[in-house]
Design a protein around this motif. Structure first.
Motif, PDB file in Angstrom:
ATOM      1  N   ALA A 282      10.260  80.085  76.865  1.00  0.00           N
ATOM      2  CA  ALA A 282      10.889  80.231  78.178  1.00  0.00           C
ATOM      3  C   ALA A 282      12.160  79.409  78.305  1.00  0.00           C
ATOM      4  O   ALA A 282      13.116  79.815  78.982  1.00  0.00           O
ATOM      5  N   THR A 283      12.199  78.250  77.664  1.00  0.00           N
ATOM      6  CA  THR A 283      13.330  77.327  77.861  1.00  0.00           C
ATOM      7  C   THR A 283      14.274  77.240  76.671  1.00  0.00           C
ATOM      8  O   THR A 283      15.432  76.813  76.810  1.00  0.00           O
ATOM      9  N   GLY A 284      13.806  77.599  75.479  1.00  0.00           N
ATOM     10  CA  GLY A 284      14.628  77.458  74.289  1.00  0.00           C
ATOM     11  C   GLY A 284      14.640  76.049  73.735  1.00  0.00           C
ATOM     12  O   GLY A 284      15.375  75.754  72.781  1.00  0.00           O
ATOM     13  N   LEU A 285      13.848  75.152  74.317  1.00  0.00           N
ATOM     14  CA  LEU A 285      13.779  73.767  73.834  1.00  0.00           C
ATOM     15  C   LEU A 285      12.858  73.676  72.630  1.00  0.00           C
ATOM     16  O   LEU A 285      11.967  74.509  72.436  1.00  0.00           O
ATOM     17  N   SER A 286      13.047  72.645  71.840  1.00  0.00           N
ATOM     18  CA  SER A 286      12.198  72.413  70.683  1.00  0.00           C
ATOM     19  C   SER A 286      10.897  71.737  71.114  1.00  0.00           C
ATOM     20  O   SER A 286      10.809  71.151  72.205  1.00  0.00           O
ATOM     21  N   GLU A 287       9.917  71.793  70.238  1.00  0.00           N
ATOM     22  CA  GLU A 287       8.633  71.131  70.526  1.00  0.00           C
ATOM     23  C   GLU A 287       8.814  69.641  70.700  1.00  0.00           C
ATOM     24  O   GLU A 287       8.187  68.998  71.557  1.00  0.00           O
ATOM     25  N   LYS A 288       9.721  69.064  69.913  1.00  0.00           N
ATOM     26  CA  LYS A 288       9.982  67.619  70.001  1.00  0.00           C
ATOM     27  C   LYS A 288      10.572  67.252  71.344  1.00  0.00           C
ATOM     28  O   LYS A 288      10.183  66.238  71.958  1.00  0.00           O
ATOM     29  N   ASP A 289      11.545  68.048  71.845  1.00  0.00           N
ATOM     30  CA  ASP A 289      12.166  67.765  73.140  1.00  0.00           C
ATOM     31  C   ASP A 289      11.146  67.854  74.262  1.00  0.00           C
ATOM     32  O   ASP A 289      11.145  67.034  75.194  1.00  0.00           O
ATOM     33  N   ILE A 290      10.284  68.880  74.180  1.00  0.00           N
ATOM     34  CA  ILE A 290       9.301  69.076  75.248  1.00  0.00           C
ATOM     35  C   ILE A 290       8.260  67.964  75.226  1.00  0.00           C
ATOM     36  O   ILE A 290       7.838  67.448  76.268  1.00  0.00           O
ATOM     37  N   ALA A 291       7.872  67.535  74.031  1.00  0.00           N
ATOM     38  CA  ALA A 291       6.871  66.456  73.893  1.00  0.00           C
ATOM     39  C   ALA A 291       7.391  65.143  74.470  1.00  0.00           C
ATOM     40  O   ALA A 291       6.616  64.318  74.943  1.00  0.00           O
ATOM     41  N   ALA A 292       8.718  64.983  74.444  1.00  0.00           N
ATOM     42  CA  ALA A 292       9.312  63.713  74.940  1.00  0.00           C
ATOM     43  C   ALA A 292       9.414  63.680  76.456  1.00  0.00           C
ATOM     44  O   ALA A 292       9.725  62.636  77.030  1.00  0.00           O
ATOM     45  N   LEU A 293       9.157  64.822  77.128  1.00  0.00           N
ATOM     46  CA  LEU A 293       9.297  64.876  78.586  1.00  0.00           C
ATOM     47  C   LEU A 293       8.134  64.134  79.271  1.00  0.00           C
ATOM     48  O   LEU A 293       7.013  64.175  78.797  1.00  0.00           O
TER      49      LEU A 293
END
Length: 293
Positions: A282-293
């Motif tokens: 949905a966002t185009g973000l990487s798993e790493k970026d999302i995990a850091a949220l």
């Protein structure tokens, strides 16, 4: 007002005001600015008094000595320089160390005035003339550290700040009003190259007589007009750089705004417990970026 009749000050500094017969023009500006009568004993050479073609709109400075043996560094700068404040500091520091003989006591350190006439936006402020000096202020009592009576008598000054270099910045391009004081009359001339018929600040009458374009030879006029053309080109380049910088800033701001929005959406989806793969799609973000949220 006499229109386009007088030579610009930056050109005069480099080509004409070094002549002792024309000292009265420079003395008038310094007298008006420093609020005391200044008489130049002689001009001292500095490393940047260059005539080469590559120096056509670079730094132009003049080192003078007044009747009290104090040093006055006058600099005209057309080119925008982001580290100009540091350059002012370097210039005064260099003079302090150069004009004291090896082995002399520190009481022989010369007083230095740094007068900077800048044709670009230096710093952020509302005024057109700024004065800087060194004071020592108590961090607890907020009092200013003063000289002892013995020091006042020995050094013949009233305040510690008078022992240190002082700085003047004239932001001449920012002057856009009718001149009402002698200093404003000088700023108006520095800005436009024109001298109002009613202006009577010290030195301006001498400028009327000595800095007329009509008194220049043909070759001098050609060189002068080339200088004016270079200044126009330089200002156009500066304005273009500013416009491009603003455009890039707006584009970067929009991009940052979009990224912040995407990150916010991703965080909300994560908080709702949606699968990682769904959030990534949905966002185009990487798993790493999302995990850091």
């Amino acid at each position: 007002m006499s229109i386009n009749n007088y030579i610009r000050f930056d050109w005069a500094m480099k080509r004409m005001l070094r002549d002792k017969a024309n000292f009265s023009v420079l003395e008038g500006l310094l007298t008006t600015l420093l609020n005391e009568e200044i008489k130049i004993v002689h001009l001292l050479e500095s490393e940047s008094n260059q005539e080469e073609e590559y120096d056509k709109y670079n730094r132009v400075d003049m080192l003078a000595e007044n009747s009290k043996k104090e040093l006055i560094l006058i600099e005209v700068q057309n080119n925008n320089e982001y580290a100009y404040f540091q350059r002012m500091l370097f210039g005064t520091s260099k003079l302090v160390t150069e004009y004291i003989n090896r082995g002399e006591g520190y009481d022989k350190v010369r007083k230095v005035y740094s007068v900077n006439i800048v044709y670009f936006s230096l710093g952020h402020g509302k005024d057109i003339v700024y004065h800087g000096k060194t004071e020592f202020r108590g961090i607890h009592e907020n009092d200013i550290l003063e000289l002892t009576p013995f020091q006042k008598q020995t050094f013949k000054v009233d305040a510690v700040s008078q022992l240190y270099p002082e700085y003047y910045i004239l932001k001449v391009n920012d002057f856009n009003r009718v001149a009402k004081t002698p200093l404003e009359e000088w700023i108006a001339y520095l800005n436009t190259g024109q001298i109002d018929d009613g202006a009577n600040a010290p030195g301006l009458d001498a400028a009327r007589k000595k800095l007329k374009i009509d008194s220049m030879t043909k070759d001098e006029k050609n060189a002068y007009y080339r200088h004016l053309d270079n200044i126009v080109i330089l200002r156009d380049n500066i304005n273009t750089e500013r416009a491009e910088g603003r455009a890039e800033g707006r584009a970067e701001g929009r991009a940052e705004g979009r990224l912040e929005g995407v990150m916010s959406v991703a965080k909300n989806m994560k908080d709702l417990g949606l699968p990682m793969e769904t959030i990534m799609n949905a966002t185009g973000l990487s798993e790493k970026d999302i995990a850091a949220l």
